[in-house]
Scaffold this motif. Sequence first.
Motif, PDB file in Angstrom:
ATOM      1  N   ASN A  65     -21.913   4.165  24.449  1.00  0.00           N
ATOM      2  CA  ASN A  65     -20.675   4.213  25.236  1.00  0.00           C
ATOM      3  C   ASN A  65     -19.542   3.375  24.649  1.00  0.00           C
ATOM      4  N   MET A 369     -18.454   2.412  34.703  1.00  0.00           N
ATOM      5  CA  MET A 369     -19.401   3.029  35.631  1.00  0.00           C
ATOM      6  C   MET A 369     -18.937   2.916  37.076  1.00  0.00           C
ATOM      7  N   SER A 370     -18.395   1.759  37.455  1.00  0.00           N
ATOM      8  CA  SER A 370     -18.050   1.511  38.849  1.00  0.00           C
ATOM      9  C   SER A 370     -17.035   0.383  38.915  1.00  0.00           C
ATOM     10  N   ASN A 383     -23.078  -0.287  31.080  1.00  0.00           N
ATOM     11  CA  ASN A 383     -24.485  -0.183  30.722  1.00  0.00           C
ATOM     12  C   ASN A 383     -25.087  -1.574  30.588  1.00  0.00           C
ATOM     13  N   GLU A 404     -27.607   1.253  34.985  1.00  0.00           N
ATOM     14  CA  GLU A 404     -26.196   1.526  35.215  1.00  0.00           C
ATOM     15  C   GLU A 404     -25.869   1.382  36.701  1.00  0.00           C
ATOM     16  N   LYS A 406     -24.010   2.567  39.253  1.00  0.00           N
ATOM     17  CA  LYS A 406     -23.221   3.780  39.427  1.00  0.00           C
ATOM     18  C   LYS A 406     -22.137   3.637  40.478  1.00  0.00           C
ATOM     19  N   ARG A 449     -30.815   8.424  40.929  1.00  0.00           N
ATOM     20  CA  ARG A 449     -29.425   8.328  40.487  1.00  0.00           C
ATOM     21  C   ARG A 449     -28.495   8.155  41.698  1.00  0.00           C
ATOM     22  N   TRP A 634     -14.308   7.013  31.965  1.00  0.00           N
ATOM     23  CA  TRP A 634     -15.461   6.686  32.787  1.00  0.00           C
ATOM     24  C   TRP A 634     -16.658   7.481  32.289  1.00  0.00           C
ATOM     25  N   TYR A 635     -17.847   6.977  32.586  1.00  0.00           N
ATOM     26  CA  TYR A 635     -19.041   7.691  32.145  1.00  0.00           C
ATOM     27  C   TYR A 635     -19.427   8.805  33.110  1.00  0.00           C
ATOM     28  N   SER A 636     -19.345   8.575  34.401  1.00  0.00           N
ATOM     29  CA  SER A 636     -19.812   9.577  35.370  1.00  0.00           C
ATOM     30  C   SER A 636     -18.817   9.743  36.512  1.00  0.00           C
TER      31      SER A 636
END
Length: 661
Positions: A65, A369-370, A383, A404, A406, A449, A634-636
């Motif tokens: 990342n 992530m958040s 991460n 992670e 989230k 998740r 952002w990752y997700s």
Amino acid sequence: MPSVNPTRRRLLLGTGAAAALTALGLPAAAAADGPDVTGLGPGNADFPLMSATLIGGTLWIGSRNLAPARVVGYDLATGLVTATVDLPTGTFVQGSAASGGALYLGVTDAPRDVNLYRYDGTLTALGNVPGADVRDVAVAPDGTVYATGRQKGRAAGPGLYAWSPATGAVTEVASPAPNATQGRAVAATATRAYLGTGSNLAGGSGASPATLYAVDRATGAVTDITPPELRGDTIIRRITVLGDDLLAVSTEGAPAHVALLDPADHRVLRAFAVPGTKSVTNFQRRGDTLWFTSTEHGVLWRHDLATGALDQLATPVPEGNSWGLGRLGDTLAGVTEGGTAWTLDLASGAVATRDLVEAGAPASAQLGMSVAARSGRVYVGGNGSIALHDLAAGTVRKLPVPGEAKDTVVLEDGTLYLGVYSSQGIWRYRPGVDAAPVREAALPQAQNRPQVIRRDPSSGLLLLGVQADTTGGGSFVTHRPGTDRPTVHVDPLGPGQLVRAVAAGHGQAFLGGDNARPTGPRGDLAAWDPVAGRELWRTATDLGAGVSSLEVHGHTLYGLTVDGTAFTVDLRRSGRAGYAPVIGRRAALGAAAGTNPRLLSVGGALYGISERALFRLDRDTLAATVLVEVDAEWYSGARLAADEDGVLYTLRGRELIAVRP
């Protein structure tokens, strides 16, 4: 009586982040022509990692990342990073193998570009595994490089690919598992290549379980050689040739299983379970001693092949996700996800750990992530860590967290709660009390998740929406802070739908559904009594997409879909017998909404965030007014937080920003 001359520290803490931001240069009032925006530096700068391979006395470690993706050489003798190699493509450096003193690498997020490399002092692009996030690479004795990974949406399933040193071409060798969602492991001998597949991402009905294939390198014939002890597990996680006679296989299961096979005829020589862990990998062997690590708990295991004895040798980094293991004489060396290298002296049992940034690895901003904020503190998840920004002090501190984080939320007393992937459960951090975040409650392993965590102001419960990667679907979780036994309601929206969105209001919890698979139900809504643990109503919708976010404002439930449609539901009769919710107003938000946008209610206003923009949502017309173009990384999915003073926090690029509307 309060002091009439409070100290600066008390003033900053007593008035929250507003005073802290003013001290940093943010005006106390918004400008007439738009919001005030203050850059607060990288959201979470570190060296997260995803692979490690030992060559000589140097551990070559692949990043995760970061932009650009890179590998660093960590010298075991000095404990220093002595080399850094930037890669032109990729997000993760997950595939990693050594042969003839050279390092072979596979990267993710380069489906149509170079995703295979060799480094031998010079970086060489080898080619492209079509459409793949490369998860593993291996090198045969003749120099042929084998690779596999995740190929999203490919009808043939994950393939085994080979790069030929003679032709320089990448070709498809076999694709024997059309119903698997990932190829995760490869290995090669002089006569055979091996492929491990399964479905630990976007699994569910009809998805292929763990399967091990042998491919004859001369004829291309494919044989299923899955050991009986591994059949029915989730995915083959690692295949390793150990010496001349054994192939080691591990798989994600409950518990994880390991099988040792004779590569001549693939007879199972020994098989055993590893209690208390779902995944083991990273094998080393000397004589009859086998060492390996569990990925999610940081435990180093030792197995005696002669006696069958299995014991935990050490836990070099507690709760650290392991991504590599090497051996140099009597020294074992490994790395964990959050950017730590460790060594263990087999003679003395002494363990030494080293933060890679302190050792010289280049820290840079990772994908976010958040985000959460309160009392002058802003937390940005990444991460293997949370970055704690103390706005008053102008400092940033790394808080280690496995996996992670989230989504996160801060309670009125300043306690931070985190929903942590994968299968890490609910974590807590109390500033001034906890030295680092600690796990407060576990969730069922399959509910791995977390998507969202919110606090219900009426009951004081934490409310979580969760996705189950392997089985499909998800859960609605309620948790009383300070306890260790959450209540888990599996598949509250029916099989297949995960709970992506949760909101609280009027003593109720509202759930919004999505589906990780390309087909199947999505977009359902439900209301729950979180204290009684019962459904009040549930309805399918005609939204045509999954629900990304929900917020309650007054007697209206506001929502966004993953493709950027805003909608409302009138709640004035919600909870009454016979209530049938109806989607009221709706509006397509256009480019500002991006993908998977989220809502946040602050005071009397509704704000939305996407990877493209921070916007205000008109409560009546549902029109989106862009406040700040963010082009966030952002990752997700993008996140947005607000402190008690109404200051908003999110990412612009990979930089944390404070926005006063």
